[in-house]
Design an enzyme around this catalytic site. Sequence first.
Site, PDB file in Angstrom:
ATOM      1  N   GLY A  68      48.333  50.303  55.433  1.00 42.43           N
ATOM      2  CA  GLY A  68      49.362  50.083  56.626  1.00 42.43           C
ATOM      3  C   GLY A  68      49.218  51.047  57.590  1.00 42.43           C
ATOM      4  O   GLY A  68      50.216  50.990  58.255  1.00 42.43           O
ATOM      5  N   ASN A 105      47.747  51.437  60.245  1.00 50.23           N
ATOM      6  CA  ASN A 105      47.607  50.749  61.549  1.00 50.23           C
ATOM      7  C   ASN A 105      49.034  50.064  62.015  1.00 50.23           C
ATOM      8  O   ASN A 105      49.496  50.181  62.909  1.00 50.23           O
ATOM      9  CB  ASN A 105      46.675  49.824  61.957  1.00 50.23           C
ATOM     10  N   LEU A 152      43.197  40.690  55.649  1.00 50.32           N
ATOM     11  CA  LEU A 152      41.871  40.095  55.500  1.00 50.32           C
ATOM     12  C   LEU A 152      41.597  38.664  55.244  1.00 50.32           C
ATOM     13  O   LEU A 152      40.536  38.328  54.989  1.00 50.32           O
ATOM     14  CB  LEU A 152      41.274  40.950  54.057  1.00 50.32           C
ATOM     15  N   HIS A 156      39.013  45.455  63.818  1.00 51.18           N
ATOM     16  CA  HIS A 156      37.726  45.498  62.742  1.00 51.18           C
ATOM     17  C   HIS A 156      36.953  46.841  63.031  1.00 51.18           C
ATOM     18  O   HIS A 156      36.806  47.040  64.284  1.00 51.18           O
ATOM     19  CB  HIS A 156      36.810  44.031  63.116  1.00 51.18           C
TER      20      HIS A 156
HETATM   21  C1  GAR Z   1      41.390  49.211  59.126  1.00 54.79           C
HETATM   22  O1  GAR Z   1      40.459  50.262  59.196  1.00 54.79           O
HETATM   23  C2  GAR Z   1      40.974  47.830  59.884  1.00 54.79           C
HETATM   24  O2  GAR Z   1      40.146  47.981  60.820  1.00 54.79           O
HETATM   25  C3  GAR Z   1      40.383  47.221  58.403  1.00 54.79           C
HETATM   26  O3  GAR Z   1      41.184  47.527  57.422  1.00 54.79           O
HETATM   27  C4  GAR Z   1      41.632  48.802  57.509  1.00 54.79           C
HETATM   28  C5  GAR Z   1      43.108  48.672  57.421  1.00 54.79           C
HETATM   29  O4  GAR Z   1      43.525  50.126  57.531  1.00 54.79           O
HETATM   30  N1  GAR Z   1      40.279  45.725  58.571  1.00 54.79           N
HETATM   31  C6  GAR Z   1      39.244  45.077  58.379  1.00 54.79           C
HETATM   32  O5  GAR Z   1      38.195  45.422  57.876  1.00 54.79           O
HETATM   33  C7  GAR Z   1      39.163  43.578  58.628  1.00 54.79           C
HETATM   34  N2  GAR Z   1      38.104  42.972  58.644  1.00 54.79           N
HETATM   35  P1  GAR Z   1      45.211  49.962  57.405  1.00 54.79           P
HETATM   36  O6  GAR Z   1      45.918  49.488  56.145  1.00 54.79           O
HETATM   37  O7  GAR Z   1      45.351  51.669  57.249  1.00 54.79           O
HETATM   38  O8  GAR Z   1      45.427  49.851  58.674  1.00 54.79           O
END
Ligand code: GAR
Length: 193
Positions: free
Chosen positions: A13, A15, A85, A104
Site C-alpha cells: 500500500g 503507493n 492485481l 505497472h
Molecule cells: C507497485 O510497484 C506497483 O507498480 C505494482 O505493485 C507494487 C505495489 O506496491 N503493481 C503491479 O505489479 C501491477 N501489475 P505498493 O503496494 O507498495 O504500492
Amino acid sequence: MIPSIILFASGNGSNAITIHQKGIATNSYKVTCIVCNNPKAGILQYAAMHNIPVEMITKKQFSEPAFLQIVQAYHASLLVLAGFLWMVPSYLIQAFENRIINIHPSLLPKYGGEGMYGMHVHEAVVAHKEAESGITIHLVNEEYDKGEVLLQKKVDILPSDAASDVAKKVLALEHQWFWQVVVSQLEKLNDTK
Ligand code: GAR
C-alpha cells in the site's frame, strides 16, 4: 468541491498511502474509499488510522455487476489501481470508461501481462540484463496492461543491481509520479465535462 477518488490496493500500500497524503497536502482530491482484496494488506491499518472507509472484496463479488452500486455510492471521478492485481471486469470498465488508471512497475509493453507483477517483474528485468526499467501509468481497458499510456519514466540499471535494487528505484519513481498523474487526469476530466 474537490473531486473524489477510490483507491484499489492489495499489497503493502505504499503507493496508496502516498496518493492519500499528497491529496491532503495539495487539496486537489479526496480519497473516499479503499477497495481491498487482501485481509493482510498493509493499507488496512493505515485506512483505519485515517478513517478511510474500506470495501473488502472477494473475487466473486468483484466479478458481479452488483459491486458497481457499492462503487457508485462513493461518487468518485477516478478509480486508481495502486498495487491491485486482479483483472478489472468489463462492467466496471464500461461504467468508468477512461476513468480507471493503473500503475505497472516496468516500461510496458515490456514485462507486462498476466503473472507479471511486483518482484516477478524486477526479477525478469534483471535476468534479461536490461540497462533500464521504469514505470508505466496507463488507462485500464479490457486487455491486461494494454490501455493508453499516460506516463512513462525510466531508471538506469547497473550491472551490479539485484532485483531488490531495481524494485527500490522503481518504487521511488512511482511515489514521485503517480499522484501527479492522478491530479492531471482529474483536471482533464473536468475540462471535458
Ligand atoms: C507497485 O510497484 C506497483 O507498480 C505494482 O505493485 C507494487 C505495489 O506496491 N503493481 C503491479 O505489479 C501491477 N501489475 P505498493 O503496494 O507498495 O504500492
